[in-house]
Motif scaffolding. Structure first.
Motif, mmCIF file in Angstrom:
data_model
loop_
_atom_site.group_PDB
_atom_site.id
_atom_site.type_symbol
_atom_site.label_atom_id
_atom_site.label_comp_id
_atom_site.label_asym_id
_atom_site.label_seq_id
_atom_site.Cartn_x
_atom_site.Cartn_y
_atom_site.Cartn_z
ATOM 1 N N GLU A 121 25.362 4.782 8.280
ATOM 2 C CA GLU A 121 23.973 4.477 8.621
ATOM 3 C C GLU A 121 23.095 5.665 8.267
ATOM 4 O O GLU A 121 23.365 6.799 8.682
ATOM 5 C CB GLU A 121 23.842 4.149 10.112
ATOM 6 C CG GLU A 121 24.366 2.776 10.491
ATOM 7 C CD GLU A 121 23.919 2.363 11.879
ATOM 8 O OE1 GLU A 121 23.562 3.258 12.686
ATOM 9 O OE2 GLU A 121 23.914 1.157 12.161
ATOM 10 N N VAL A 122 22.055 5.382 7.500
ATOM 11 C CA VAL A 122 21.151 6.439 7.028
ATOM 12 C C VAL A 122 19.719 6.053 7.387
ATOM 13 O O VAL A 122 19.319 4.903 7.197
ATOM 14 C CB VAL A 122 21.270 6.612 5.499
ATOM 15 C CG1 VAL A 122 20.340 7.714 5.016
ATOM 16 C CG2 VAL A 122 22.709 6.907 5.104
ATOM 17 N N PRO A 123 18.914 6.988 7.927
ATOM 18 C CA PRO A 123 17.512 6.685 8.221
ATOM 19 C C PRO A 123 16.792 6.204 6.962
ATOM 20 O O PRO A 123 16.970 6.776 5.884
ATOM 21 C CB PRO A 123 16.955 8.034 8.710
ATOM 22 C CG PRO A 123 18.145 8.746 9.262
ATOM 23 C CD PRO A 123 19.286 8.349 8.367
ATOM 24 N N ILE A 124 15.988 5.167 7.110
ATOM 25 C CA ILE A 124 15.279 4.603 5.972
ATOM 26 C C ILE A 124 14.401 5.644 5.282
ATOM 27 O O ILE A 124 14.217 5.621 4.061
ATOM 28 C CB ILE A 124 14.424 3.383 6.403
ATOM 29 C CG1 ILE A 124 13.780 2.680 5.188
ATOM 30 C CG2 ILE A 124 13.344 3.783 7.397
ATOM 31 C CD1 ILE A 124 14.736 1.918 4.341
ATOM 32 N N LEU A 125 13.888 6.583 6.051
ATOM 33 C CA LEU A 125 13.001 7.598 5.484
ATOM 34 C C LEU A 125 13.733 8.583 4.576
ATOM 35 O O LEU A 125 13.092 9.373 3.881
ATOM 36 C CB LEU A 125 12.273 8.352 6.612
ATOM 37 C CG LEU A 125 11.267 7.527 7.414
ATOM 38 C CD1 LEU A 125 10.647 8.353 8.527
ATOM 39 C CD2 LEU A 125 10.181 6.963 6.503
ATOM 40 N N GLN A 126 15.066 8.549 4.595
ATOM 41 C CA GLN A 126 15.834 9.414 3.701
ATOM 42 C C GLN A 126 16.227 8.694 2.408
ATOM 43 O O GLN A 126 16.844 9.295 1.530
ATOM 44 C CB GLN A 126 17.091 9.909 4.414
ATOM 45 C CG GLN A 126 16.828 10.834 5.582
ATOM 46 C CD GLN A 126 18.107 11.326 6.244
ATOM 47 O OE1 GLN A 126 19.209 11.202 5.698
ATOM 48 N NE2 GLN A 126 17.968 11.909 7.434
ATOM 49 N N MET A 127 15.863 7.429 2.293
ATOM 50 C CA MET A 127 16.220 6.646 1.126
ATOM 51 C C MET A 127 15.100 6.683 0.079
ATOM 52 O O MET A 127 13.923 6.816 0.430
ATOM 53 C CB MET A 127 16.497 5.199 1.530
ATOM 54 C CG MET A 127 17.593 5.044 2.571
ATOM 55 S SD MET A 127 19.194 5.700 2.010
ATOM 56 C CE MET A 127 19.571 4.522 0.708
ATOM 57 N N PRO A 128 15.452 6.552 -1.200
ATOM 58 C CA PRO A 128 14.413 6.484 -2.244
ATOM 59 C C PRO A 128 13.645 5.179 -2.116
ATOM 60 O O PRO A 128 14.231 4.098 -1.999
ATOM 61 C CB PRO A 128 15.226 6.534 -3.539
ATOM 62 C CG PRO A 128 16.593 6.032 -3.153
ATOM 63 C CD PRO A 128 16.821 6.491 -1.752
ATOM 64 N N GLN A 154 9.738 2.883 -3.057
ATOM 65 C CA GLN A 154 8.507 2.731 -3.824
ATOM 66 C C GLN A 154 7.306 3.177 -2.991
ATOM 67 O O GLN A 154 6.359 3.753 -3.521
ATOM 68 C CB GLN A 154 8.331 1.268 -4.243
ATOM 69 C CG GLN A 154 9.427 0.739 -5.150
ATOM 70 C CD GLN A 154 9.442 1.416 -6.493
ATOM 71 O OE1 GLN A 154 8.386 1.648 -7.083
ATOM 72 N NE2 GLN A 154 10.627 1.750 -6.974
ATOM 73 N N ALA A 155 7.338 2.889 -1.678
ATOM 74 C CA ALA A 155 6.261 3.312 -0.775
ATOM 75 C C ALA A 155 6.493 4.776 -0.422
ATOM 76 O O ALA A 155 7.290 5.096 0.473
ATOM 77 C CB ALA A 155 6.240 2.446 0.472
ATOM 78 N N LYS A 156 5.834 5.671 -1.118
ATOM 79 C CA LYS A 156 6.100 7.097 -0.981
ATOM 80 C C LYS A 156 5.593 7.696 0.329
ATOM 81 O O LYS A 156 5.998 8.779 0.706
ATOM 82 C CB LYS A 156 5.460 7.855 -2.159
ATOM 83 C CG LYS A 156 5.944 7.396 -3.531
ATOM 84 C CD LYS A 156 7.446 7.578 -3.683
ATOM 85 C CE LYS A 156 7.907 7.190 -5.084
ATOM 86 N NZ LYS A 156 9.385 7.293 -5.240
ATOM 87 N N GLU A 199 9.228 -4.322 -2.836
ATOM 88 C CA GLU A 199 10.534 -4.025 -3.441
ATOM 89 C C GLU A 199 11.423 -3.254 -2.470
ATOM 90 O O GLU A 199 12.646 -3.440 -2.459
ATOM 91 C CB GLU A 199 10.369 -3.264 -4.754
ATOM 92 C CG GLU A 199 9.919 -4.149 -5.908
ATOM 93 C CD GLU A 199 10.816 -5.376 -6.083
ATOM 94 O OE1 GLU A 199 12.053 -5.215 -6.159
ATOM 95 O OE2 GLU A 199 10.276 -6.507 -6.131
ATOM 96 N N ASP A 200 10.834 -2.388 -1.644
ATOM 97 C CA ASP A 200 11.609 -1.691 -0.614
ATOM 98 C C ASP A 200 12.128 -2.689 0.412
ATOM 99 O O ASP A 200 13.289 -2.630 0.831
ATOM 100 C CB ASP A 200 10.751 -0.636 0.085
ATOM 101 C CG ASP A 200 10.304 0.477 -0.840
ATOM 102 O OD1 ASP A 200 11.030 0.763 -1.819
ATOM 103 O OD2 ASP A 200 9.237 1.057 -0.588
ATOM 104 N N GLY A 240 0.835 -1.194 0.000
ATOM 105 C CA GLY A 240 0.000 0.000 0.000
ATOM 106 C C GLY A 240 0.869 1.242 0.000
ATOM 107 O O GLY A 240 2.072 1.176 -0.298
ATOM 108 N N GLU A 241 0.306 2.372 0.392
ATOM 109 C CA GLU A 241 1.047 3.632 0.340
ATOM 110 C C GLU A 241 2.195 3.685 1.344
ATOM 111 O O GLU A 241 3.147 4.449 1.171
ATOM 112 C CB GLU A 241 0.097 4.803 0.592
ATOM 113 C CG GLU A 241 -0.593 4.762 1.953
ATOM 114 C CD GLU A 241 -1.451 5.980 2.209
ATOM 115 O OE1 GLU A 241 -1.419 6.911 1.378
ATOM 116 O OE2 GLU A 241 -2.134 6.016 3.247
ATOM 117 N N THR A 242 2.137 2.868 2.398
ATOM 118 C CA THR A 242 3.178 2.893 3.419
ATOM 119 C C THR A 242 4.078 1.663 3.386
ATOM 120 O O THR A 242 4.962 1.517 4.229
ATOM 121 C CB THR A 242 2.554 2.994 4.828
ATOM 122 O OG1 THR A 242 1.759 1.827 5.081
ATOM 123 C CG2 THR A 242 1.692 4.231 4.968
#
Length: 359
Positions: free
Chosen positions: A286-293, A295-297, A224-225, A218-220
């Motif tokens: 280490e990078v926050p997942i929310l800063q990564m490109p 599919q779940a926008k 693939e992510d 879904g949207e969240t």
């Protein structure tokens, strides 16, 4: 026997804290009543000092997210024979309680509040139509004598009796009190033994390792992510995220996309965390997942709400395929829960063969 816990205050020189006794036997029960997660984070308190039909009082009666009952009994100064006999006696009474009787007990112990409302508050979902399909017994103690340990281990090892003991130590340091907890039998091992015992009655036992994941996209959330960054997730409501807490490092997950098929199998590396705490390694950092490109926008939706947030569990994939390569066979296990214990040997064996996983 339980692992003995020692605590040290670090400084110029480590100083071991001494074990202290609580001021009264009720101190521990009061702490558990205020926060039952001290024993188990998946419990809701039904009531304290619950009277049985034969005039005895159960120290604490609780319920799991599956609607099963848990008898919690403080050992206090009783002998092994007394406390084990008492908790087994209580279990024999609890086993017969009906839905209405449990609801009545809760209402009486909680100022008239409805059991259904409390269950929804605690677990984020409605109370199952059938409750009390099984039960557990937990003996709480500040110390365990060898006799109690032998009896509990005997019942668990040989007969799969769902009884365990949780061992607490009290520490005091500079006017502050601390509580340390150790289980006599690891809860995962205890559950496996009970599952194996139930298998004798016709149901398959749980192997103590494998879990099923229902990954609804879904949207969240997008497979693939999950495949790219190594995780499974669930959220936007407590009902969808709470079962992820069942997963533990070293356990194995089989991932199914509803109405599509199984797409991966992997090993859990860490426990569930909110999406804004999950990080991935990118370029050695280490990078926050929310800063990564991704599919779940809209994965960040409700990220600041601990109840509604998406929760992620880190997974090392043994095999993960694109959605268009999902595998499904007639007879495979599938339910709507985000995570649950996978007991279907048919599903496990077939998927292990399909994905080339060595059992």
């Amino acid at each position: 026997m339980p692992v003995e816990i020692g605590l040290w205050r670090l400084g110029a020189r480590p100083e071991k804290l001494t074990v202290s006794s609580p001021d009264a036997e009720s101190v521990l029960e009061n702490a558990l009543e205020q926060d039952l997660s001290i024993v188990d984070g998946g419990l809701m308190l039904i009531g304290r000092q619950v009277p049985t039909s034969y005039g005895k009082l159960i120290d604490m009666l609780a319920m799991t997210a599956a609607g099963d009952l848990v008898v919690i009994e403080n050992k206090k100064a009783r002998t092994a024979r007394e406390v084990v006999a008492q908790v087994l006696d209580y279990a024999s009474w609890v086993e017969s309680l009906s839905y209405d009787e449990i609801a009545s007990i809760y209402s009486q112990k909680n100022s008239g509040k409805k059991l259904e409302e409390a269950f929804d508050d605690a677990f984020g979902t409605s109370l199952p139509e059938q409750v009390n399909q099984s039960h557990e017994m937990i003996i709480v103690a500040s110390e365990l004598d060898p006799s109690t340990e032998r009896i509990i281990n005997y019942l668990s090892d040989n007969y799969g009796v769902p009884v365990n003991a949780v061992f607490f130590r009290f520490y005091r340091d500079e006017g502050r009190d601390y509580l340390a907890r150790t289980w006599l039998i690891d809860p995962k091992d205890a559950e496996r033994k009970v599952s194996q015992s139930k298998a004798k009655k016709g149901s398959e036992p749980w192997n103590g390792r494998d879990f099923y994941i229902s990954l609804g996209e879904g949207e969240t959330r997008n497979w693939e992510d999950c495949r790219k960054y190594g995780f499974v997730s669930g959220g936007q409501g407590k009902w969808y995220s709470q079962t992820l807490k069942l997963l533990f490092p070293g356990s194995r997950v089989f991932v199914n996309i509803p109405a599509t098929g199984y797409v991966g199998v992997g090993i859990v590396k860490d426990s569930a965390v909110p999406v804004n705490e999950f990080k991935v390694v990118e370029g050695g950092n280490e990078v926050p997942i929310l800063q990564m490109p991704m599919q779940a926008k809209n994965m960040a939706k409700n990220a600041d709400d601990p109840v509604l947030s998406e929760y992620l569990v880190r997974v090392e994939w043994l095999k993960a395929v694109p959605k268009n390569e999902a595998h499904w066979e007639k007879g495979f296990f599938a339910i709507q829960h985000t995570a649950c214990r996978l007991t279907s040997s048919f599903t496990i064996e077939k998927l292990s063969q399909h994905f080339g996983i060595d059992e």
